[in-house]
Design a protein around this motif. Structure first.
Motif, PDB file in Angstrom:
ATOM      1  N   GLN A  27       0.823  -1.200   0.000  1.00 55.34           N
ATOM      2  CA  GLN A  27       0.000   0.000   0.000  1.00 55.34           C
ATOM      3  C   GLN A  27       0.865   1.261   0.000  1.00 55.34           C
ATOM      4  OE1 GLN A  27      -3.473   0.167  -0.167  1.00 55.34           O
ATOM      5  NE2 GLN A  27      -3.038   2.347  -0.478  1.00 55.34           N
ATOM      6  N   ASN A  31       0.424   4.601  -2.287  1.00 58.78           N
ATOM      7  CA  ASN A  31       0.345   5.958  -1.727  1.00 58.78           C
ATOM      8  C   ASN A  31       1.314   6.901  -2.432  1.00 58.78           C
ATOM      9  OD1 ASN A  31      -1.526   4.968   0.073  1.00 58.78           O
ATOM     10  ND2 ASN A  31      -0.100   4.817   1.787  1.00 58.78           N
ATOM     11  N   ILE A  51      -4.430  -6.658  -0.533  1.00 57.21           N
ATOM     12  CA  ILE A  51      -5.038  -5.393  -0.956  1.00 57.21           C
ATOM     13  C   ILE A  51      -6.432  -5.695  -1.485  1.00 57.21           C
ATOM     14  CG2 ILE A  51      -4.923  -3.451  -2.564  1.00 57.21           C
ATOM     15  CD1 ILE A  51      -1.896  -3.645  -2.480  1.00 57.21           C
TER      16      ILE A  51
END
Length: 221
Positions: A27, A31, A51
């Motif tokens: 993740q 980002n 995810i």
């Protein structure tokens, strides 16, 4: 939230993160990409576990490829601000049920292939594309396709799909392949006059190709 994204975007630009290819492993990598409004490289998300929701809602343009594939935990994909991409490919994700790219208008290569649980596919107005493929899903509706002169169009094995409206298309540079969609599928290419490759239509309840006069290669019904 906007302030956080703004600071993140400045940091990403300063680090040159918006123009380097990214192979997403977590993740955190997502980002980093999402901190860029314009991403000038490729983003590949391949086989990453854990995810369930992939969201890049700050990204407006990807000049390279965005490839999301073999994501077996993934359920939703959201790119709410994306307007253009070199490639947008969602391939072989068994549990994805929703893909949302509501602002996408320009994409060279659009592939939604073998996502067997996909029921919601949202795009607004595809006006420029070289390759457009939707294969092996359960989507029941398509968005607006406004490109009058695309490359290839291939819509296959979407068993819940009943309406395929490509009435804006006047000619193609490549092939058209439409088959094995809903039993009562209505297929409309009412403005189509010429095709630059093969043409194949199968299993349509109704078909409008009333203006078609020129096919470069093979034609089959």
């Amino acid at each position: 939230m906007k302030c956080v994204l703004a600071f993140a975007a400045i940091a990403a630009l300063a680090a040159g993160a918006c123009n380097k290819n990214v192979k997403v492993k977590s993740q955190t990598d997502l980002n980093t990409v999402n901190a860029c409004t314009k991403f000038e490289a490729d983003v590949v998300v391949d086989g990453v576990s854990g995810i369930g929701a992939l969201s890049l809602d700050n990204v407006e343009e990807i000049t390279g490829q965005l490839i999301i594939q073999n994501m077996y935990d993934l359920q939703t994909v959201s790119l709410g601000a994306l307007t253009s991409a070199g490639s947008f490919k969602v391939l072989n994700n068994t549990n994805v049920y929703k893909v949302d790219v509501p602002q996408l208008t320009s994409v060279d290569d659009f592939q939604i292939i073998v996502n067997p649980n996909l029921k919601e596919l949202t795009y607004s107005n595809i006006s420029s594309t070289t390759n457009f493929q939707i294969i092996g899903t359960h989507v029941s509706a398509l968005g607006v396709f406004a490109d009058s002169k695309p490359g290839n169009i291939e819509i296959l094995s979407n068993t819940d799909l009943q309406k395929l409206d490509f009435s804006a298309v006047t000619e193609t540079a490549g092939y058209i392949n439409i088959a094995n969609n809903g039993k009562n599928a209505n297929v409309t290419f009412s403005s189509l006059t010429q095709v630059g490759g093969n043409v194949s239509f199968a299993d349509a309840a109704t078909l409008d190709i009333s203006k078609l006069s020129s096919v470069k290669d093979d034609f089959s019904l």
